[in-house]
Design a protein around this motif. Structure first.
Motif, PDB file in Angstrom:
ATOM      1  N   LEU A  23       0.806  -1.120   0.097  1.00 22.42           N
ATOM      2  CA  LEU A  23      -0.022   0.140   0.007  1.00 22.42           C
ATOM      3  C   LEU A  23       0.880   1.238  -0.039  1.00 22.42           C
ATOM      4  O   LEU A  23       1.727   1.270   0.814  1.00 22.42           O
ATOM      5  N   SER A  24       0.882   2.127  -0.855  1.00 25.46           N
ATOM      6  CA  SER A  24       1.351   3.321  -0.921  1.00 25.46           C
ATOM      7  C   SER A  24       0.563   4.600  -0.757  1.00 25.46           C
ATOM      8  O   SER A  24      -0.595   4.515  -1.066  1.00 25.46           O
ATOM      9  N   ILE A  25       1.008   5.499   0.035  1.00 25.11           N
ATOM     10  CA  ILE A  25       0.003   6.724   0.389  1.00 25.11           C
ATOM     11  C   ILE A  25       0.775   8.017   0.148  1.00 25.11           C
ATOM     12  O   ILE A  25       2.189   7.863   0.169  1.00 25.11           O
ATOM     13  N   ILE A  26       0.445   9.175  -0.136  1.00 27.25           N
ATOM     14  CA  ILE A  26       0.960  10.237  -0.362  1.00 27.25           C
ATOM     15  C   ILE A  26       0.557  11.315   0.586  1.00 27.25           C
ATOM     16  O   ILE A  26      -1.095  11.285   0.727  1.00 27.25           O
ATOM     17  N   LEU A  27       1.246  11.722   1.575  1.00 27.00           N
ATOM     18  CA  LEU A  27       0.600  12.731   2.473  1.00 27.00           C
ATOM     19  C   LEU A  27       0.996  14.222   2.189  1.00 27.00           C
ATOM     20  O   LEU A  27       2.047  14.287   1.594  1.00 27.00           O
ATOM     21  N   SER A  28       0.369  15.255   2.606  1.00 25.52           N
ATOM     22  CA  SER A  28       0.726  16.703   2.482  1.00 25.52           C
ATOM     23  C   SER A  28       0.906  17.242   3.975  1.00 25.52           C
ATOM     24  O   SER A  28       0.341  16.953   4.888  1.00 25.52           O
ATOM     25  N   LEU A  29       2.233  17.831   3.893  1.00 27.25           N
ATOM     26  CA  LEU A  29       2.651  18.704   5.027  1.00 27.25           C
ATOM     27  C   LEU A  29       1.796  20.045   5.035  1.00 27.25           C
ATOM     28  O   LEU A  29       1.980  20.688   4.178  1.00 27.25           O
ATOM     29  N   GLN A  30       0.940  20.216   5.928  1.00 22.91           N
ATOM     30  CA  GLN A  30       0.239  21.460   6.013  1.00 22.91           C
ATOM     31  C   GLN A  30       0.950  22.610   6.755  1.00 22.91           C
ATOM     32  O   GLN A  30       2.143  22.366   6.905  1.00 22.91           O
ATOM     33  N   LYS A  31       0.241  23.666   6.668  1.00 23.46           N
ATOM     34  CA  LYS A  31       1.092  24.914   7.004  1.00 23.46           C
ATOM     35  C   LYS A  31       1.050  25.130   8.775  1.00 23.46           C
ATOM     36  O   LYS A  31       1.377  26.217   8.923  1.00 23.46           O
ATOM     37  N   LEU A  36       3.979  18.974  11.482  1.00 23.01           N
ATOM     38  CA  LEU A  36       4.923  17.721  11.525  1.00 23.01           C
ATOM     39  C   LEU A  36       4.441  16.679  12.455  1.00 23.01           C
ATOM     40  O   LEU A  36       4.350  15.543  12.213  1.00 23.01           O
ATOM     41  N   ALA A  37       3.912  17.174  13.657  1.00 20.99           N
ATOM     42  CA  ALA A  37       3.447  16.269  14.548  1.00 20.99           C
ATOM     43  C   ALA A  37       2.312  15.665  14.176  1.00 20.99           C
ATOM     44  O   ALA A  37       1.923  14.526  14.195  1.00 20.99           O
ATOM     45  N   VAL A  38       1.349  16.301  13.251  1.00 23.69           N
ATOM     46  CA  VAL A  38       0.147  15.829  12.641  1.00 23.69           C
ATOM     47  C   VAL A  38       0.388  14.821  11.593  1.00 23.69           C
ATOM     48  O   VAL A  38      -0.258  13.762  11.843  1.00 23.69           O
ATOM     49  N   LEU A  39       1.533  15.065  10.682  1.00 24.25           N
ATOM     50  CA  LEU A  39       1.983  14.206   9.824  1.00 24.25           C
ATOM     51  C   LEU A  39       2.255  12.871  10.497  1.00 24.25           C
ATOM     52  O   LEU A  39       2.080  11.924   9.876  1.00 24.25           O
ATOM     53  N   TYR A  61       4.828   8.681   1.308  1.00 21.38           N
ATOM     54  CA  TYR A  61       5.754   9.802   0.349  1.00 21.38           C
ATOM     55  C   TYR A  61       5.051  11.027   1.057  1.00 21.38           C
ATOM     56  O   TYR A  61       3.764  11.118   1.245  1.00 21.38           O
ATOM     57  N   GLU A  62       5.970  12.051   1.059  1.00 26.37           N
ATOM     58  CA  GLU A  62       5.745  13.256   1.310  1.00 26.37           C
ATOM     59  C   GLU A  62       6.508  14.326   0.542  1.00 26.37           C
ATOM     60  O   GLU A  62       7.771  13.841   0.899  1.00 26.37           O
ATOM     61  N   ARG A  63       5.886  15.215  -0.160  1.00 27.76           N
ATOM     62  CA  ARG A  63       6.936  15.978  -0.996  1.00 27.76           C
ATOM     63  C   ARG A  63       8.140  16.587  -0.516  1.00 27.76           C
ATOM     64  O   ARG A  63       9.228  16.786  -1.006  1.00 27.76           O
ATOM     65  N   THR A  64       7.931  17.289   0.912  1.00 28.51           N
ATOM     66  CA  THR A  64       9.051  18.028   1.504  1.00 28.51           C
ATOM     67  C   THR A  64      10.157  17.278   1.953  1.00 28.51           C
ATOM     68  O   THR A  64      11.116  18.019   2.364  1.00 28.51           O
ATOM     69  N   MET A  66      10.245  16.349   4.958  1.00 24.21           N
ATOM     70  CA  MET A  66      10.420  16.462   6.373  1.00 24.21           C
ATOM     71  C   MET A  66       9.876  15.259   7.127  1.00 24.21           C
ATOM     72  O   MET A  66      10.708  14.974   8.386  1.00 24.21           O
ATOM     73  N   GLN A  67       9.102  14.413   6.596  1.00 21.29           N
ATOM     74  CA  GLN A  67       8.538  13.080   7.309  1.00 21.29           C
ATOM     75  C   GLN A  67       9.897  12.462   7.608  1.00 21.29           C
ATOM     76  O   GLN A  67      10.141  11.744   8.478  1.00 21.29           O
ATOM     77  N   LYS A  68      10.474  12.171   6.304  1.00 19.43           N
ATOM     78  CA  LYS A  68      11.887  11.162   6.236  1.00 19.43           C
ATOM     79  C   LYS A  68      12.744  11.574   7.155  1.00 19.43           C
ATOM     80  O   LYS A  68      13.490  10.967   7.917  1.00 19.43           O
ATOM     81  N   SER A  69      13.095  12.991   7.203  1.00 22.20           N
ATOM     82  CA  SER A  69      14.222  13.474   8.308  1.00 22.20           C
ATOM     83  C   SER A  69      13.856  13.308   9.718  1.00 22.20           C
ATOM     84  O   SER A  69      14.370  12.650  10.722  1.00 22.20           O
ATOM     85  N   ARG A  70      12.218  13.384  10.158  1.00 19.82           N
ATOM     86  CA  ARG A  70      11.937  12.978  11.224  1.00 19.82           C
ATOM     87  C   ARG A  70      12.030  11.644  11.744  1.00 19.82           C
ATOM     88  O   ARG A  70      12.559  11.406  12.697  1.00 19.82           O
ATOM     89  N   LEU A  71      11.762  10.540  10.807  1.00 17.21           N
ATOM     90  CA  LEU A  71      11.976   9.215  10.908  1.00 17.21           C
ATOM     91  C   LEU A  71      13.412   8.962  11.246  1.00 17.21           C
ATOM     92  O   LEU A  71      13.616   7.846  11.960  1.00 17.21           O
ATOM     93  N   GLN A  72      14.250   9.757  10.571  1.00 15.54           N
ATOM     94  CA  GLN A  72      15.642   9.307  10.684  1.00 15.54           C
ATOM     95  C   GLN A  72      16.190   9.477  12.364  1.00 15.54           C
ATOM     96  O   GLN A  72      16.930   9.037  12.750  1.00 15.54           O
TER      97      GLN A  72
END
Length: 75
Positions: A23-31, A36-39, A61-64, A66-72
């Motif tokens: 399953l693949s999902i695309i999330l959007s980081l809101q303003k 980031l906490a919500v994501l 997947y998340e375009r910016t 930010m999620q990947k850097s947080r997971l690291q």
């Protein structure tokens, strides 16, 4: 959150003829300030849902990035 228990998630998908193997999902980081906490909450919820429903692979997947850097930082 009582509707999100593993048992109820399994019951929800039991009637499906097939489940995806991946399953693949695309999330959007809101303003918002807490975006980031919500994501990360969304990622955690989707991960739990996928695991409980028997889907073995989840790609997020998340375009910016930010999620990947947080997971690291977490791992």
């Amino acid at each position: 959150y009582h509707h999100r228990t593993p048992e109820l998630i399994k019951k929800d998908v039991r009637g499906l003829k097939r489940l995806p193997e991946h399953l693949s999902i695309i999330l959007s980081l809101q303003k918002e300030d807490d975006a980031l906490a919500v994501l990360m909450d969304e990622v955690a919820e989707l991960t739990a849902w996928s695991a409980c429903s028997g889907i073995p692979v989840l790609s997020v997947y998340e375009r910016t990035g930010m999620q990947k850097s947080r997971l690291q930082l977490v791992f």
